[in-house]
Design a protein around this motif. Structure first.
Motif, short mmCIF file in Angstrom:
data_model
loop_
_atom_site.label_atom_id
_atom_site.label_comp_id
_atom_site.label_asym_id
_atom_site.label_seq_id
_atom_site.Cartn_x
_atom_site.Cartn_y
_atom_site.Cartn_z
N ALA A 154 0.74 -1.35 0.23
CA ALA A 154 0.17 -0.15 -0.22
C ALA A 154 1.04 1.40 -0.27
O ALA A 154 0.49 2.05 -1.01
CB ALA A 154 -1.14 0.07 1.34
N LYS A 176 -5.26 -5.54 -3.20
CA LYS A 176 -4.83 -5.17 -1.70
C LYS A 176 -3.43 -3.79 -2.19
O LYS A 176 -3.13 -4.24 -2.32
CB LYS A 176 -3.93 -6.42 -1.28
N GLY A 177 -4.49 -3.23 -1.19
CA GLY A 177 -3.75 -1.54 -1.11
C GLY A 177 -3.62 -1.28 -3.07
O GLY A 177 -2.71 -0.25 -3.17
#
Length: 242
Positions: A154, A176-177
């Motif tokens: 992230a 994700k992120g």
């Protein structure tokens, strides 16, 4: 396995050089899995693999020193240094015990100083600092990120082109992120695309490290790889390890 055999030989020579050889049959190494809170405390994010139960931290103790390694095959162990040096390294359990013990011995010898995982707010601070580290060392690279670490991904995704692979099927084709996680089978293609590889030290435990090095600049992150990085001359990023 061939890579770890080379590390084993360097470890053995180190034991002889530091005059531990005569004691190797009586010096005991003990290891056990840590609970998530023991390993990482209470970080702000709750999606670290340690907290999701996907991986466990093994901690080995040698004399006054501790060394750790991630694994998906946790278990207890107690044996002599001689027995550690003779482990067959057939699976992730044996490799994690060997690597955690290597880290503990090298910590005892004061050859490495980051062999215990960061805790509480430190993982988030580590991820934030990684952006500055990459920019100072490598400019504006395309990053192949091997082994999902969600806080790091992230943090990096807002600043660099990045592709991420992971072995956990629950993460693959998930975002994700802000980054779509790709199957680890695409690792070779992603490394070819990249300018820089950031890889989890857990690749040493799952016996994939040798497939990553040699093509692009590689930085291994985390405490698992501490002893191996010192013996093999690899670059390691571990801003808040203990």
């Amino acid at each position: 396995m061939q890579f770890l055999e080379g590390i084993r030989e360097k470890f053995y020579r180190l034991v002889k050089e530091k005059h531990l050889t005569g004691e190797e049959e009586i010096q005991v190494v003990s290891a056990r899995p840590l609970t998530p809170e023991e390993a990482i405390g209470r970080p702000e994010r709750r999606d670290f693999p340690l907290l999701k139960g996907k991986e466990t931290m093994i901690q080995a103790t040698f004399k006054d020193a501790c060394g750790q390694a991630y694994t998906d095959m946790p278990g207890n162990y107690q044996g002599t240094l001689k027995e550690i040096l003779a482990l067959p390294l057939r699976n992730n359990y044996e490799r994690a015990i060997f690597i955690a013990s290597l880290n503990a011995v090298m910590r005892h010898l004061e050859l490495v100083d980051k062999t215990v995982h960061c805790r509480d707010q430190e993982p988030g601070r580590c991820a934030a600092r990684l952006v500055e580290y990459v920019r100072e060392r490598f400019g504006n690279p395309r990053i192949a990120f091997i082994g999902l670490q969600p806080a790091m991904v992230a943090s990096l995704a807002g600043h660099f082109p990045i592709r991420v692979t992971d072995l956990d099927p629950d993460n693959v084709v998930q975002r994700k992120g802000g980054v779509m996680i790709e199957d680890a089978r695409h690792t070779g293609e992603i490394i070819a695309w990249s300018d820089l590889v950031l890889a989890t030290g857990t690749t040493a435990v799952n016996d994939t490290l040798a497939t990553i090095v040699g093509r692009k600049p590689v930085v291994f992150y985390g405490v698992t790889v501490s002893g191996i990085a010192r013996l093999a001359g690899y670059e390691q990023y571990c801003a808040f390890g203990h």
